[in-house]
Design a protein around this motif. Structure first.
Motif, mmCIF file in Angstrom:
data_model
loop_
_atom_site.group_PDB
_atom_site.id
_atom_site.type_symbol
_atom_site.label_atom_id
_atom_site.label_comp_id
_atom_site.label_asym_id
_atom_site.label_seq_id
_atom_site.Cartn_x
_atom_site.Cartn_y
_atom_site.Cartn_z
ATOM 1 N N HIS A 36 0.815 -1.223 0.000
ATOM 2 C CA HIS A 36 0.000 0.000 0.000
ATOM 3 C C HIS A 36 0.847 1.271 0.000
ATOM 4 O O HIS A 36 0.464 2.269 -0.614
ATOM 5 N N LYS A 37 2.002 1.242 0.664
ATOM 6 C CA LYS A 37 2.877 2.424 0.670
ATOM 7 C C LYS A 37 3.399 2.698 -0.737
ATOM 8 O O LYS A 37 3.437 3.839 -1.187
ATOM 9 N N ALA A 38 3.795 1.642 -1.431
ATOM 10 C CA ALA A 38 4.288 1.797 -2.801
ATOM 11 C C ALA A 38 3.170 2.278 -3.720
ATOM 12 O O ALA A 38 3.401 3.103 -4.604
ATOM 13 N N LYS A 39 1.965 1.784 -3.502
ATOM 14 C CA LYS A 39 0.833 2.206 -4.330
ATOM 15 C C LYS A 39 0.539 3.691 -4.130
ATOM 16 O O LYS A 39 0.279 4.417 -5.092
ATOM 17 N N ALA A 40 0.604 4.157 -2.891
ATOM 18 C CA ALA A 40 0.375 5.581 -2.610
ATOM 19 C C ALA A 40 1.456 6.439 -3.268
ATOM 20 O O ALA A 40 1.161 7.490 -3.854
ATOM 21 N N LYS A 41 2.702 5.985 -3.204
ATOM 22 C CA LYS A 41 3.811 6.702 -3.843
ATOM 23 C C LYS A 41 3.608 6.749 -5.358
ATOM 24 O O LYS A 41 3.812 7.779 -6.001
ATOM 25 N N PHE A 42 3.191 5.633 -5.923
ATOM 26 C CA PHE A 42 2.918 5.518 -7.356
ATOM 27 C C PHE A 42 1.805 6.481 -7.773
ATOM 28 O O PHE A 42 1.941 7.230 -8.736
ATOM 29 N N GLN A 43 0.709 6.472 -7.030
ATOM 30 C CA GLN A 43 -0.421 7.339 -7.359
ATOM 31 C C GLN A 43 -0.035 8.816 -7.250
ATOM 32 O O GLN A 43 -0.459 9.632 -8.069
ATOM 33 N N ALA A 44 0.784 9.153 -6.264
ATOM 34 C CA ALA A 44 1.243 10.540 -6.112
ATOM 35 C C ALA A 44 2.109 10.953 -7.299
ATOM 36 O O ALA A 44 1.982 12.069 -7.814
ATOM 37 N N MET A 46 11.280 3.239 -9.485
ATOM 38 C CA MET A 46 10.517 3.346 -8.242
ATOM 39 C C MET A 46 10.268 1.963 -7.626
ATOM 40 O O MET A 46 10.280 1.807 -6.406
ATOM 41 N N PHE A 47 10.058 0.960 -8.471
ATOM 42 C CA PHE A 47 9.681 -0.361 -7.977
ATOM 43 C C PHE A 47 10.753 -1.426 -8.181
ATOM 44 O O PHE A 47 10.485 -2.615 -8.006
ATOM 45 N N LYS A 48 11.945 -1.004 -8.525
ATOM 46 C CA LYS A 48 13.042 -1.949 -8.736
ATOM 47 C C LYS A 48 13.266 -2.755 -7.451
ATOM 48 O O LYS A 48 13.432 -2.191 -6.377
ATOM 49 N N GLY A 49 13.220 -4.066 -7.573
ATOM 50 C CA GLY A 49 13.451 -4.940 -6.430
ATOM 51 C C GLY A 49 12.209 -5.243 -5.602
ATOM 52 O O GLY A 49 12.264 -6.048 -4.686
ATOM 53 N N ASN A 50 11.086 -4.611 -5.909
ATOM 54 C CA ASN A 50 9.851 -4.873 -5.166
ATOM 55 C C ASN A 50 9.152 -6.071 -5.805
ATOM 56 O O ASN A 50 8.665 -5.986 -6.928
ATOM 57 N N VAL A 67 2.013 9.680 -10.398
ATOM 58 C CA VAL A 67 1.159 9.795 -11.590
ATOM 59 C C VAL A 67 0.406 11.127 -11.564
ATOM 60 O O VAL A 67 0.345 11.839 -12.568
ATOM 61 N N LYS A 68 -0.125 11.476 -10.417
ATOM 62 C CA LYS A 68 -0.855 12.744 -10.280
ATOM 63 C C LYS A 68 0.072 13.933 -10.558
ATOM 64 O O LYS A 68 -0.294 14.866 -11.273
ATOM 65 N N LYS A 69 1.281 13.877 -10.013
ATOM 66 C CA LYS A 69 2.262 14.947 -10.224
ATOM 67 C C LYS A 69 2.646 15.045 -11.703
ATOM 68 O O LYS A 69 2.717 16.140 -12.265
ATOM 69 N N PHE A 70 2.882 13.900 -12.338
ATOM 70 C CA PHE A 70 3.250 13.878 -13.753
ATOM 71 C C PHE A 70 2.148 14.510 -14.598
ATOM 72 O O PHE A 70 2.412 15.315 -15.486
ATOM 73 N N GLN A 71 0.912 14.149 -14.322
ATOM 74 C CA GLN A 71 -0.211 14.682 -15.088
ATOM 75 C C GLN A 71 -0.368 16.185 -14.880
ATOM 76 O O GLN A 71 -0.753 16.904 -15.790
ATOM 77 N N LYS A 72 -0.057 16.649 -13.692
ATOM 78 C CA LYS A 72 -0.170 18.075 -13.396
ATOM 79 C C LYS A 72 0.939 18.879 -14.082
ATOM 80 O O LYS A 72 0.716 19.996 -14.542
ATOM 81 N N GLU A 73 2.138 18.300 -14.167
ATOM 82 C CA GLU A 73 3.303 19.021 -14.676
ATOM 83 C C GLU A 73 3.492 18.922 -16.189
ATOM 84 O O GLU A 73 4.322 19.640 -16.743
ATOM 85 N N ASN A 74 2.773 18.040 -16.856
ATOM 86 C CA ASN A 74 2.972 17.838 -18.290
ATOM 87 C C ASN A 74 1.704 18.146 -19.074
ATOM 88 O O ASN A 74 0.596 17.847 -18.623
ATOM 89 N N ILE A 75 1.901 18.710 -20.252
ATOM 90 C CA ILE A 75 0.766 19.038 -21.116
ATOM 91 C C ILE A 75 0.092 17.760 -21.612
ATOM 92 O O ILE A 75 -1.119 17.629 -21.567
ATOM 93 N N HIS A 76 0.913 16.820 -22.088
ATOM 94 C CA HIS A 76 0.386 15.554 -22.588
ATOM 95 C C HIS A 76 0.200 14.593 -21.427
ATOM 96 O O HIS A 76 1.066 14.465 -20.576
ATOM 97 N N LYS A 77 -0.919 13.916 -21.418
ATOM 98 C CA LYS A 77 -1.228 13.013 -20.315
ATOM 99 C C LYS A 77 -1.467 11.596 -20.830
ATOM 100 O O LYS A 77 -2.146 11.406 -21.833
ATOM 101 N N PRO A 78 -0.899 10.607 -20.133
ATOM 102 C CA PRO A 78 -1.161 9.226 -20.555
ATOM 103 C C PRO A 78 -2.604 8.841 -20.235
ATOM 104 O O PRO A 78 -3.171 9.296 -19.240
#
Length: 118
Positions: free
Chosen positions: A49-57, A107-111, A59-70
Motif C-alpha cells: 500500500h505504501k508503494a501504491k500511494a507513492k505511485f499514485q502521487a 521506483m519499484f526496482k526490487g519490489n 502519476v498525479k504529479k506527472f499529469q499536473k506538470e505535463n501538457i500531454h497526459k497518458p
C-alpha cells in the motif's frame, strides 16, 4: 518440518506470481509498445500500500506538470487489492514516455509485489 513448510510456501508464492504475470501481463495479448503496465500483486498478505500511494502521487504529479497526459485503465483483479494499471503512452512525446517509464521502473526496482512492464 519448518523448512519443508517454508519451501512449499515459497514455491507456491512463485507459482502464484508467475500465473498472475501470465494472466495479467503481456501474455494477455493486449500489450503494445506504447503501453506501460504496472501490476500490484499479493502473495497472501495484500499489496504494498505504501508503494501504491507513492505511485499514485507520482502519476498525479506527472499529469499536473505535463501538457500531454497518458490514458489510464485501471483493472482490479484480486481479493487483496491486486490491481493492474495500464497506461497508454501514445499521447506523450518520446522524452515524456522515456521519463515516465524510467521513473516508475526505478521506483519499484526490487519490489517483488509490483510488476512493471514496458
Amino acid at each position: 518440518m519448518k523448512s519443508n513448510k517454508r519451501t512449499i510456501t515459497t514455491l507456491l508464492s512463485i507459482l502464484f506470481l508467475t500465473l498472475a504475470l501470465v494472466v495479467n501481463g503481456r501474455a494477455s495479448g493486449n500489450f503494445t509498445e506504447d503501453q506501460l503496465v504496472v501490476n500490484f500483486l499479493s502473495t497472501g498478505s495484500g499489496i504494498d500500500h505504501k508503494a501504491k500511494a507513492k505511485f499514485q502521487a507520482y502519476v498525479k504529479k506527472f499529469q499536473k506538470e505535463n501538457i500531454h497526459k497518458p490514458n489510464l485503465t485501471i483493472e482490479p483483479w484480486g481479493k487483496e487489492g491486486e490491481t493492474k494499471y495500464i497506461f497508454d503512452l501514445s499521447p506523450l512525446s518520446v522524452k515524456e514516455k522515456d521519463s515516465f517509464k524510467k521513473t516508475i521502473t526505478e521506483m519499484f526496482k526490487g519490489n517483488k509485489r509490483i510488476s512493471v512492464e514496458s
